[in-house]
Design a protein around this motif. Sequence first.
Motif, mmCIF file in Angstrom:
data_model
loop_
_atom_site.group_PDB
_atom_site.id
_atom_site.type_symbol
_atom_site.label_atom_id
_atom_site.label_comp_id
_atom_site.label_asym_id
_atom_site.label_seq_id
_atom_site.Cartn_x
_atom_site.Cartn_y
_atom_site.Cartn_z
ATOM 1 N N HIS A 91 0.695 -1.131 -0.041
ATOM 2 C CA HIS A 91 0.019 -0.064 -0.008
ATOM 3 C C HIS A 91 0.825 1.182 0.143
ATOM 4 N N MET A 92 0.737 2.273 -0.926
ATOM 5 C CA MET A 92 1.288 3.320 -1.044
ATOM 6 C C MET A 92 0.648 4.415 -1.808
ATOM 7 N N LYS A 93 0.610 5.595 -1.182
ATOM 8 C CA LYS A 93 -0.192 6.502 -1.811
ATOM 9 C C LYS A 93 0.327 7.231 -3.019
ATOM 10 N N ARG A 94 -0.287 7.866 -3.687
ATOM 11 C CA ARG A 94 0.230 7.935 -5.357
ATOM 12 C C ARG A 94 0.879 9.243 -5.089
ATOM 13 N N LYS A 95 2.158 9.288 -5.744
ATOM 14 C CA LYS A 95 2.981 10.290 -6.378
ATOM 15 C C LYS A 95 2.202 11.452 -6.909
ATOM 16 N N GLU A 96 1.425 10.990 -8.030
ATOM 17 C CA GLU A 96 0.895 11.811 -9.051
ATOM 18 C C GLU A 96 -0.199 12.779 -8.177
ATOM 19 N N ASP A 97 -0.732 12.270 -7.072
ATOM 20 C CA ASP A 97 -1.768 13.071 -6.562
ATOM 21 C C ASP A 97 -1.377 14.547 -6.257
ATOM 22 N N ALA A 98 0.094 14.600 -5.958
ATOM 23 C CA ALA A 98 0.526 16.055 -5.559
ATOM 24 C C ALA A 98 0.006 17.322 -6.439
ATOM 25 N N ARG A 99 0.103 16.967 -7.769
ATOM 26 C CA ARG A 99 -0.189 17.995 -8.688
ATOM 27 C C ARG A 99 -1.799 17.956 -8.943
ATOM 28 N N PHE A 100 -2.514 16.890 -9.145
ATOM 29 C CA PHE A 100 -3.796 16.933 -9.228
ATOM 30 C C PHE A 100 -4.772 17.557 -8.117
ATOM 31 N N ILE A 101 -4.238 17.301 -6.794
ATOM 32 C CA ILE A 101 -5.207 17.775 -5.622
ATOM 33 C C ILE A 101 -4.936 19.318 -5.715
ATOM 34 N N ARG A 102 -3.944 19.710 -6.225
ATOM 35 C CA ARG A 102 -3.714 21.570 -6.362
ATOM 36 C C ARG A 102 -4.212 21.884 -7.648
#
Lengths: 250, 811, 174
Positions: free
Chosen positions: B35-46
Motif C-alpha cells: 500500500h502506497m499513496k500515489r505520487k501523482e496526486d500532488a499536482r492533481f489535488i492542487r
Amino acid sequence: MKLRLANPGHVIDINPIEPELNYIRQEGNEIRIGALTRHVNMLESDLLARTFPDIFREAEAVLADPVVRNRGTMGGSLCQSDPAEDLSGVVVALKGKAVLRGPGGAERVVEMDEFHIGPYMTAVGPTEMLIEVRFPIHPGFGGAHEKVERRAGDFAIVAASAALSIQGGTIQTAGVACSAVGPTTMHIKRAEEALVGKAPSEELFQQAGQMASADCSPNSDGRGPADYKRAVAGVLTQRALSRAAATALR
Amino acid sequence: MATVETGPGRHPEWYAHATGDKFGKIADAPIGFGHMKRKEDARFIRGLGDYMDDVRLPGMLHGAILRSPYAHARINSIDTSAALAHPKVAAVIIAKDLETLGLAWMPTISYDTQAVLAGDKVRFHLQEVAFVIATDAYAAQDALQLIDVDYDVLPAIVNCRKALDPDAPLIRDDKVGQTDNLASPLWEAGDKANCDRVFAEADVVAKRTILDPRSHPCPMETCGMVADMNPATGQLNIYNGNQAPHAHRTVYAQVAGLPEQNIRILCNDIGGGFGNKVPVYPGYVCAIAGSIVAGAPVKWIEDRSENLASTGFARDYLMYSEMCSKGGKITGLRVDTIADHGAFDSTAQATKFPAGFFHIVTGSYDLQGAHCQVKAVYTNKAPGGVAYRCSFRITEAVYLVERMVDALAMEMNVDPVELRMRSFIRSDQFPYETQTGWVYDSGDYHKAMKLAMEIADYEGLRKEQQEKLARGEMMGIGIAFFTEGVGAGPRRHMDILGLAMNDGAELRVHPSGKAVVSLSAQTQGQGHETTFAQIVAEELGISPNEIMVRHGDTDKTPYGLGTYGSRSTPVSGGAVAVVSRKVRDKARQFAALMLETRAEDLAWEKGRWYVKGDPERGSTIESIAEYAYSASNLPEGLEGGLDANAVYDPPNLTYPFGAYIAVVDVDPGTGKVHMRRFIAVDDCGVRINPMVVEGQIHGGLVEGIGQALMEIISFDEQGNCLNASFMDYLLPTALECPEHGFELGETVTPCPHHPIGAKGVGESPCVGSPPAIANAVVDAMYHAKGVKHMDMPCFPARVWAAMNGREQPPQ
Amino acid sequence: MLVSISINGQVYSHDVEPRLLLVHFIREYAELHGTHWGCDTSNCGICIVLMDDPQSDQPPYPVKSCTMLAAMAQGYEITTVEGMAKPDGTLDPIQMGFHEMHALQCGFCTPGMMSTGRWLIERHPNPTQMTDHEIRDGISGNLCRCTGYDNIIKAIRWAAAYIEEHPESARTAR
C-alpha cells in the motif's frame, strides 16, 4: 444558449434583486415564496416542512442535484415550463397562484392551470416577470412527491405530486398533478373531485391512480414508451396519495 | 505562455510539498510492493495537472468541426465563403483541401479507411464535414454556422441485420470492389463438427439472442489535440492525450508522409481514456493539417456531444447463442455474431483477430466443444468498436457466456452457482487449453467462487429472496464468473498495423542512487508514476519516492504500444521488471569489483549485493551507483554507468479472473432497479499496490453498473444519434452505487510466466460486472414473473416492458 | 463588457464578450487551469467552483461554472482549486483526504469533487456523522468515471474527521 439553441439579443441578470425576491413567508392563510428563492432554501425550509409536510422536501430532494439546487430558483422552475420538472407538479397540486408584475408595478395573479400554456411556454408576457407564488394553507395537510427517473438528477420519467387535507376522517381538499406525461404538468382534476369528501382508503387512491393513468397524455421518448408512462403515472399517483394521507393523519 | 513538459521541475514549490514532511510522508512508502499513496496526486489535488486543454502556445489558433446533420447523404456542394469572411477566421478546410495534402482519408486500426472530412457522402450522423480555424474558440463555433452544405439525403441503415439484406443500400461505395455491407470476411474459431456433435449428445440446450448494446467509454476529459508544425524546421509537436503515443507517431508518419523523427507526441496528463483514446480521430488529422495550412499551432478540443456521437463507441454485438449440458455439466457453446462496426471499420484489435479476443467466449468452463463465428457489418452509425475497458471484445465474450450459463441453469432448473461449480476448469488442469485455442495460465476458480459466496452469504440471500417474493417484492441475485485474457501480446501471435505488441523500458540509476524509469505505457489515471516506481523498488531496493517514472513523451521514452487491454502491468510492467534485473545484474559486476570478489560469489537481498557466507560484506545499490559513475578503473567489457534498456515480449497473455455477485431490488410497479450490494472477488495475481488495485476495481464496477443499468448509444430510424449529451447518455452517480460501498475480496494465483507474477486488473471489474447485474435483474424477473431474458441497459421502461412480456424493449 | 471577478482573493478585470461563461473566464482570462470543463449541460460537475456571497452568512457554496456567465459572478468571491490550500502551502483537509484515501485517479473531476466535498463538510451541523446517503446525495451532481466514488466518500469522511481534530484547519470559524 450554450448549445446555441437560443440567441437572445439581451440577457438581464436578475440575481442582484435576490434580497427582495428570495423569501418564504406566511401571510394570513397563505404561504408566499419569492421567485428568486433557491431550491436549497425550499428544501431546507422549516416553514414549508411544517405547513406542507413533506411535499416540498420530497420534490426538492430529487430535483436535479445539490449543486444545481444551490442556484436554481422557484421562478426558474416554473418559467422554464418543462413538463417533466418536479417543482411545477408540487405547485399545481398545492393550487399555487403565480404573481406576475409588469411595467409600472401592475400585478396580476394567475392560476397554475393558466400559467403553463405549453411546453416551454408560460402566460408571462414580454414585459412581465414572475415575482411570487402563493399557496393556500389547509389544516390537516399531508403531501408527497413520487418520482421515477433513469438516474439521480435526471428529469422525471414520470412524477406524481399529491396534496391532501384531511379533517374528521374526510378528505377536505385534494391536489393531484403528474409530471412528464403531457405537454405541460398535468393537473388531474377528475381525481381531485373523486377524492374530496371521501374517507381516505387504498381503494380510493387506486381509483385516483387509474384516473391519472387515463387522463394524462404521455409521449414515447428516450425515457420510455407512452403506455409505460401511463401505467407508472397511475402507480405513482396512488403511492403519493397513500403517503400523503398517512402524513396528514400523522 | 509556452507550455513545457510535465514533471516535477515545472512546479518546484509543490513538488517540495509532495516529497517533504508536510505532505509526502516518505517513511510510509514501502520499498517495493504494498500500500502506497500515489505520487501523482500532488499536482492533481492542487489543480496543477497538465491536461490537453491546458496547453497554451504563442499564436495558437482554435479549430472547430462542422458535422453532418444526416446519417447518410450525398454532398452536392460546400460553400465556405461566408465563414472565410468572418473577421476572426484564419482558414476553413474541407475534403478537397485535404486531398491536396493527401489527407482526405486515413487508415483505421483495422486496415480499413476512414474519411477525415466527408467529401462525396456523409455516412453517419455528426460525421466530420469541415474544419474551421479561428483566433478564439467561440468565433470558430460562430463560423461553423456560416458554412452552407447542400445535401441529398439517402436512406440510412441503423440495424445491423438489415445491413445484410440483399437490397440494402451500399454504404461503402467509396471502396473499390465492395458490393455489400460486410466489413470483413466471416471469422470463425473452434471445431464446428466437434461442437455440433457435443450439442447432438446434450441433455439440455438453452438458446438466447443476446445484444450487448452500443455504449461509450466516455472519459471525463474529451478528446482533442494541439498540433504545432514548425514551418521552418518541419518539426511537428503534437500535444494529445492518447493511450498509445508511439503507435500514433508511426501512424501520423504514414498518414501525413512526415519523417517519423520529426514528430514528437507529448501526452501530459490524461483525464481518463478507457479505450476511447486509442484510435486516431479525424479531428486530430484536421488539427495537424490546420497547423500546416495556418502556419501556427492549432488547438482542437471536442465538446461532449462530439465525443459521444463520433468517437470510438464500444460493443454493439448481436449474438445468437446456444449452450448445452450433459450429466449436469456445461458441455458446449456456440454463437453466431453480427458485429456492428458503423460506417468505417475502426474496431480495435490485433491484426490476426478480426473479432478481437471474442473467442475467449468459453469463459471459465471445461467444455467439450465450442464454436463461434462473427460477421462484421457496416451501418450508418459512428465508427469504432473500441475496447472500452476491455481486452479486445472480451467484455462481449464474458457477457455472453455468463448470461448463457444463467440461461442454461434456468432450463436445467439448477442453481446458477451450482452449475458453475460443477463446470469450472479445475485448478489442477492449468495450464489449460480451451476449445477455441487459448492457453490459460493459472487459476483456482472454485476458491474464488466460494469466497464470494461467503462474503455475500449466498444462502441467506436466496432465503431472503423467497421471503420477499412471498410478499410480492422483487429481488434478484446475479452471478458472473469471468476469465479475462489480457496483456497482448506475444509478438509471434499479435500485432497492430504490423507493430508487435511489445513494450520497452529504460532505466537509469543516477550517481546518487536515485533513478528514472521511462515507459512506453501511458497512464490515464491508473497510477503508473507510483506502481512502476514500486516495481523498480521491489527489484532494486530503491525507495519509490526516489524513482521518477517518465512517460508520455515519444522523444524521451522507448517504443511500445501503450496502455489498453490491461496491458500496462502484464507487458510494460514486465519490461520494467526485466530492465531492473538487467541493472541489478550490471550492479553485481560493480559490486564484485568493490568487494574484490567474483560476481558469482555474490548474493542479492533487496537493495544490496553481499558476499555469500559473509552477509556483512556487501554494497548497497546507492554505493554501487556512485561507483559505477566514478573514475575507478573498469575491466575490459564492463562499461561505466548504471542503466539498461529492455523490450518485453510476453510469452503468453495473462488470465485474471474473478467471482462477482450482484444483489438488486426491482420495483414491480415502475421497473426501477436498485443496486443494493455488489461483491467482487478478484484474482489478478500478485498485487503491486493493493490500494491502486482496489481503486481500479471500484471504478470498473461503476462503469459496469452504467452499462448494465443506463448507458446506451441508440439511433432513430433516420440514423440520428439519440444520446449525444450527458442529458441522455447517463453515467452513474454515487447514488446508483451500493449505498454502503462495494464488498471486495481477493485470492492470489500468481501468473507463472510473468516476471513478478502479476496479471493486470484494470478491466476485470468492467468485464465481470455487467453480466452479474443483468443476471440479477433477470433473476428477479424470473422468480417473480417467469421472464427469462432481457437486454441491457436495464433502465426502468425496459425492465417494465420485459416484466410485462413485451417482445422488444423500447429504445 | 468589462468584467471584474475576485478569484482566490485576487481581482481579475477583463474586457470580455457578454456571452463568456464563467468557466472560460477562469481558464482563459485568469489562466487558472485547475478548473476543468466537462459537458455544457450542467450534468458532470467537472467545472464546479466555490462561490461566496459577501452579503450572506452562508459558507461558500459550489456552483457549476459552465452554467453562469462570467458577468454574473461580479461581486462574488470565487474559490478555485488553486485557492484551496493556505497561502503558506498547507493543504486544505479535503485535499489531504483525497490523497490519503486514493479518491482520485485521472484527476480531471477532482477539483470540482473536492469543492463539493468541502461544502458538504462546512455546511453540515455534524460532519463526522454524515450518513453514506447524505454524502452520496451531496456529490450526485459530480460525475467521476475513474474512482467508483467509494474512496471519495471515504476522503470526505477523512477530511471531516481531520477538521474535527484540527479545528484550526477549518476554512472559516465554526
